[in-house]
Design a protein around this motif. Structure first.
Motif, PDB file in Angstrom:
ATOM      1  N   ALA A  33       0.837  -1.210   0.000  1.00  0.00           N
ATOM      2  CA  ALA A  33       0.000   0.000   0.000  1.00  0.00           C
ATOM      3  C   ALA A  33       0.869   1.255   0.000  1.00  0.00           C
ATOM      4  CB  ALA A  33      -0.938  -0.016   1.203  1.00  0.00           C
ATOM      5  N   ILE A  34       1.946   1.241   0.773  1.00  0.00           N
ATOM      6  CA  ILE A  34       2.838   2.411   0.815  1.00  0.00           C
ATOM      7  C   ILE A  34       3.504   2.611  -0.543  1.00  0.00           C
ATOM      8  CG2 ILE A  34       4.970   3.338   1.821  1.00  0.00           C
ATOM      9  CD1 ILE A  34       4.092   2.057   4.491  1.00  0.00           C
ATOM     10  N   GLN A  35       3.989   1.496  -1.130  1.00  0.00           N
ATOM     11  CA  GLN A  35       4.647   1.645  -2.431  1.00  0.00           C
ATOM     12  C   GLN A  35       3.662   2.093  -3.502  1.00  0.00           C
ATOM     13  OE1 GLN A  35       8.163  -0.395  -3.580  1.00  0.00           O
ATOM     14  NE2 GLN A  35       7.148  -1.255  -5.368  1.00  0.00           N
ATOM     15  N   GLU A  36       2.452   1.581  -3.413  1.00  0.00           N
ATOM     16  CA  GLU A  36       1.408   1.989  -4.374  1.00  0.00           C
ATOM     17  C   GLU A  36       1.148   3.502  -4.264  1.00  0.00           C
ATOM     18  OE1 GLU A  36      -0.584  -0.045  -6.361  1.00  0.00           O
ATOM     19  OE2 GLU A  36      -1.937   1.551  -7.012  1.00  0.00           O
ATOM     20  N   ALA A  37       1.135   3.998  -3.027  1.00  0.00           N
ATOM     21  CA  ALA A  37       0.818   5.405  -2.800  1.00  0.00           C
ATOM     22  C   ALA A  37       1.994   6.333  -3.119  1.00  0.00           C
ATOM     23  CB  ALA A  37       0.368   5.613  -1.352  1.00  0.00           C
ATOM     24  N   LEU A  38       3.200   5.916  -2.763  1.00  0.00           N
ATOM     25  CA  LEU A  38       4.350   6.811  -2.883  1.00  0.00           C
ATOM     26  C   LEU A  38       5.302   6.445  -4.028  1.00  0.00           C
ATOM     27  CD1 LEU A  38       5.322   7.056   0.920  1.00  0.00           C
ATOM     28  CD2 LEU A  38       4.045   8.737  -0.437  1.00  0.00           C
ATOM     29  N   GLY A  39       5.187   5.222  -4.531  1.00  0.00           N
ATOM     30  CA  GLY A  39       6.122   4.762  -5.563  1.00  0.00           C
ATOM     31  C   GLY A  39       7.337   4.076  -4.982  1.00  0.00           C
ATOM     32  N   PHE A  40       7.510   4.166  -3.679  1.00  0.00           N
ATOM     33  CA  PHE A  40       8.634   3.534  -2.997  1.00  0.00           C
ATOM     34  C   PHE A  40       8.332   3.491  -1.497  1.00  0.00           C
ATOM     35  CE2 PHE A  40      11.067   7.062  -0.907  1.00  0.00           C
ATOM     36  CZ  PHE A  40      10.241   8.114  -1.290  1.00  0.00           C
ATOM     37  N   ILE A  41       9.221   2.817  -0.749  1.00  0.00           N
ATOM     38  CA  ILE A  41       9.042   2.731   0.698  1.00  0.00           C
ATOM     39  C   ILE A  41      10.190   3.487   1.355  1.00  0.00           C
ATOM     40  CG2 ILE A  41       8.881   1.165   2.660  1.00  0.00           C
ATOM     41  CD1 ILE A  41       7.902  -0.943   0.534  1.00  0.00           C
ATOM     42  N   PRO A  42       9.914   4.653   1.896  1.00  0.00           N
ATOM     43  CA  PRO A  42      11.004   5.449   2.478  1.00  0.00           C
ATOM     44  C   PRO A  42      11.658   4.720   3.657  1.00  0.00           C
ATOM     45  CG  PRO A  42       8.957   6.729   2.310  1.00  0.00           C
ATOM     46  CD  PRO A  42       8.617   5.300   2.031  1.00  0.00           C
ATOM     47  N   ALA A  58      14.821  -4.385  12.131  1.00  0.00           N
ATOM     48  CA  ALA A  58      15.562  -5.325  11.278  1.00  0.00           C
ATOM     49  C   ALA A  58      14.602  -6.243  10.528  1.00  0.00           C
ATOM     50  CB  ALA A  58      16.537  -6.144  12.116  1.00  0.00           C
ATOM     51  N   GLU A  59      13.523  -6.650  11.198  1.00  0.00           N
ATOM     52  CA  GLU A  59      12.552  -7.513  10.514  1.00  0.00           C
ATOM     53  C   GLU A  59      11.895  -6.777   9.347  1.00  0.00           C
ATOM     54  OE1 GLU A  59      10.583 -10.559  13.658  1.00  0.00           O
ATOM     55  OE2 GLU A  59      10.512  -8.448  14.271  1.00  0.00           O
ATOM     56  N   VAL A  60      11.487  -5.534   9.592  1.00  0.00           N
ATOM     57  CA  VAL A  60      10.829  -4.764   8.529  1.00  0.00           C
ATOM     58  C   VAL A  60      11.812  -4.509   7.393  1.00  0.00           C
ATOM     59  CG1 VAL A  60       9.702  -2.577   7.951  1.00  0.00           C
ATOM     60  CG2 VAL A  60       9.222  -3.694  10.150  1.00  0.00           C
ATOM     61  N   HIS A  61      13.016  -4.090   7.739  1.00  0.00           N
ATOM     62  CA  HIS A  61      14.043  -3.830   6.723  1.00  0.00           C
ATOM     63  C   HIS A  61      14.331  -5.105   5.927  1.00  0.00           C
ATOM     64  CE1 HIS A  61      17.589  -2.108   4.857  1.00  0.00           C
ATOM     65  NE2 HIS A  61      18.254  -3.185   5.220  1.00  0.00           N
ATOM     66  N   GLY A  62      14.391  -6.244   6.627  1.00  0.00           N
ATOM     67  CA  GLY A  62      14.673  -7.521   5.972  1.00  0.00           C
ATOM     68  C   GLY A  62      13.621  -7.873   4.934  1.00  0.00           C
ATOM     69  N   VAL A  63      12.366  -7.630   5.246  1.00  0.00           N
ATOM     70  CA  VAL A  63      11.290  -7.935   4.286  1.00  0.00           C
ATOM     71  C   VAL A  63      11.402  -7.002   3.076  1.00  0.00           C
ATOM     72  CG1 VAL A  63       8.794  -7.910   3.914  1.00  0.00           C
ATOM     73  CG2 VAL A  63       9.735  -8.894   6.014  1.00  0.00           C
ATOM     74  N   ILE A  64      11.660  -5.734   3.323  1.00  0.00           N
ATOM     75  CA  ILE A  64      11.749  -4.766   2.212  1.00  0.00           C
ATOM     76  C   ILE A  64      12.899  -5.142   1.269  1.00  0.00           C
ATOM     77  CG2 ILE A  64      12.261  -2.361   1.609  1.00  0.00           C
ATOM     78  CD1 ILE A  64      10.918  -1.605   4.320  1.00  0.00           C
ATOM     79  N   THR A  65      14.015  -5.546   1.836  1.00  0.00           N
ATOM     80  CA  THR A  65      15.170  -5.825   0.978  1.00  0.00           C
ATOM     81  C   THR A  65      15.110  -7.225   0.361  1.00  0.00           C
ATOM     82  OG1 THR A  65      16.419  -6.418   2.961  1.00  0.00           O
ATOM     83  CG2 THR A  65      16.730  -4.206   2.100  1.00  0.00           C
ATOM     84  N   TYR A  66      14.326  -8.129   0.965  1.00  0.00           N
ATOM     85  CA  TYR A  66      14.246  -9.496   0.431  1.00  0.00           C
ATOM     86  C   TYR A  66      13.484  -9.529  -0.893  1.00  0.00           C
ATOM     87  CZ  TYR A  66      13.234 -14.469   0.062  1.00  0.00           C
ATOM     88  OH  TYR A  66      13.133 -15.759  -0.399  1.00  0.00           O
ATOM     89  N   TYR A  67      12.410  -8.764  -0.982  1.00  0.00           N
ATOM     90  CA  TYR A  67      11.563  -8.812  -2.180  1.00  0.00           C
ATOM     91  C   TYR A  67      12.004  -7.750  -3.176  1.00  0.00           C
ATOM     92  CZ  TYR A  67       8.624 -11.936   0.477  1.00  0.00           C
ATOM     93  OH  TYR A  67       8.173 -13.002   1.201  1.00  0.00           O
ATOM     94  N   HIS A  68      12.370  -8.221  -4.387  1.00  0.00           N
ATOM     95  CA  HIS A  68      12.951  -7.325  -5.388  1.00  0.00           C
ATOM     96  C   HIS A  68      11.997  -6.228  -5.830  1.00  0.00           C
ATOM     97  CE1 HIS A  68      10.666  -8.779  -8.856  1.00  0.00           C
ATOM     98  NE2 HIS A  68      10.639  -9.919  -8.198  1.00  0.00           N
ATOM     99  N   PHE A  69      10.676  -6.430  -5.667  1.00  0.00           N
ATOM    100  CA  PHE A  69       9.748  -5.427  -6.193  1.00  0.00           C
ATOM    101  C   PHE A  69       9.540  -4.251  -5.255  1.00  0.00           C
ATOM    102  CE2 PHE A  69       6.670  -7.373  -3.481  1.00  0.00           C
ATOM    103  CZ  PHE A  69       6.812  -8.751  -3.644  1.00  0.00           C
ATOM    104  N   PHE A  70      10.051  -4.318  -4.017  1.00  0.00           N
ATOM    105  CA  PHE A  70       9.956  -3.141  -3.143  1.00  0.00           C
ATOM    106  C   PHE A  70      11.123  -2.207  -3.444  1.00  0.00           C
ATOM    107  CE2 PHE A  70       7.618  -6.056  -0.069  1.00  0.00           C
ATOM    108  CZ  PHE A  70       6.386  -5.542  -0.391  1.00  0.00           C
ATOM    109  N   ARG A  71      10.807  -0.933  -3.598  1.00  0.00           N
ATOM    110  CA  ARG A  71      11.829   0.073  -3.886  1.00  0.00           C
ATOM    111  C   ARG A  71      12.078   0.918  -2.643  1.00  0.00           C
ATOM    112  NH1 ARG A  71       8.136   1.701  -7.786  1.00  0.00           N
ATOM    113  NH2 ARG A  71       8.343   0.406  -9.618  1.00  0.00           N
ATOM    114  N   SER A  72      13.333   1.247  -2.411  1.00  0.00           N
ATOM    115  CA  SER A  72      13.682   2.113  -1.280  1.00  0.00           C
ATOM    116  C   SER A  72      13.923   3.549  -1.720  1.00  0.00           C
ATOM    117  CB  SER A  72      14.932   1.588  -0.563  1.00  0.00           C
ATOM    118  OG  SER A  72      14.653   0.321  -0.038  1.00  0.00           O
ATOM    119  N   LYS A  73      13.942   3.753  -3.031  1.00  0.00           N
ATOM    120  CA  LYS A  73      14.146   5.107  -3.542  1.00  0.00           C
ATOM    121  C   LYS A  73      13.034   5.431  -4.527  1.00  0.00           C
ATOM    122  CE  LYS A  73      18.550   4.392  -4.715  1.00  0.00           C
ATOM    123  NZ  LYS A  73      19.845   4.602  -5.331  1.00  0.00           N
ATOM    124  N   ALA A  74      12.731   6.698  -4.659  1.00  0.00           N
ATOM    125  CA  ALA A  74      11.685   7.106  -5.605  1.00  0.00           C
ATOM    126  C   ALA A  74      12.096   6.691  -7.018  1.00  0.00           C
ATOM    127  CB  ALA A  74      11.490   8.615  -5.538  1.00  0.00           C
TER     128      ALA A  74
END
Ligand code: FES
Length: 160
Positions: A33-42, A58-74
């Motif tokens: 939902a966050i990525q859909e709204a913002l285009g990435f996950i800050p 660490a758990e949240v960061h781990g999930v974000i970095t594990y899945y290739h479709f989550f973006r950390s930058k706009a």
């Protein structure tokens, strides 16, 4: 140190957290939902999400970095995804990917210097019988080749 959340990002994350915080397994739908709204996950949103979801940072960061479709930058204005799954690979998608990197002037998971295009992988776009397949923003393209890719990028780039 992570860049602080901009006001619109903070508002979006604050608005979405209550929807998912009590949902079992709610982290994945929250991230989508966050990525859909913002285009990435800050990255700056990770502490807020961790606290709300009762998880460690660490758990949240781990999930974000594990899945290739989550973006950390706009992302760039347009997102080009080249399918790298088996059927497309057997029809030349790796060569198409290399040609697209040269065309856009950026590598996979990067954004072109002018900010117009980001290049991402995809792992099956449902067009296996018409490989290689590409998605640009919301549109799918089958039987892609270097010539068609160059034309599409030129058309999309000149229209934006
Ligand atoms: S493998 Fe590329 S669309 Fe299915």
């Amino acid at each position: 140190m992570n860049k602080p959340l901009e006001a619109p990002e903070l508002l979006t994350v604050s608005r979405l957290l209550p929807e998912f915080k009590d949902m079992p397994g709610g982290l994945m739908p929250l991230l989508h939902a966050i990525q859909e709204a913002l285009g990435f996950i800050p990255a700056s949103a990770v502490p807020m999400m961790a606290e709300a979801m009762n998880l460690s940072r660490a758990e949240v960061h781990g999930v974000i970095t594990y899945y290739h479709f989550f973006r950390s930058k706009a992302p760039g204005k347009h997102v080009v995804q080249v399918c790298r799954a088996e059927a497309c690979q057997s029809c030349g998608s790796e060569e198409l990917l290399a040609q697209t990197e040269a065309l856009l002037g950026c590598k996979l998971h990067e954004t072109s210097a002018d900010g117009r295009f980001s290049l991402e992988p995809a792992y099956c776009l449902g067009l296996c019988a018409s490989s290689p397949a590409v998605q640009i923003d919301d549109k799918l393209y089958a039987r892609m080749n270097q010539t068609r890719m160059a034309r599409l990028v030129a058309d999309i780039g000149s229209a934006s």
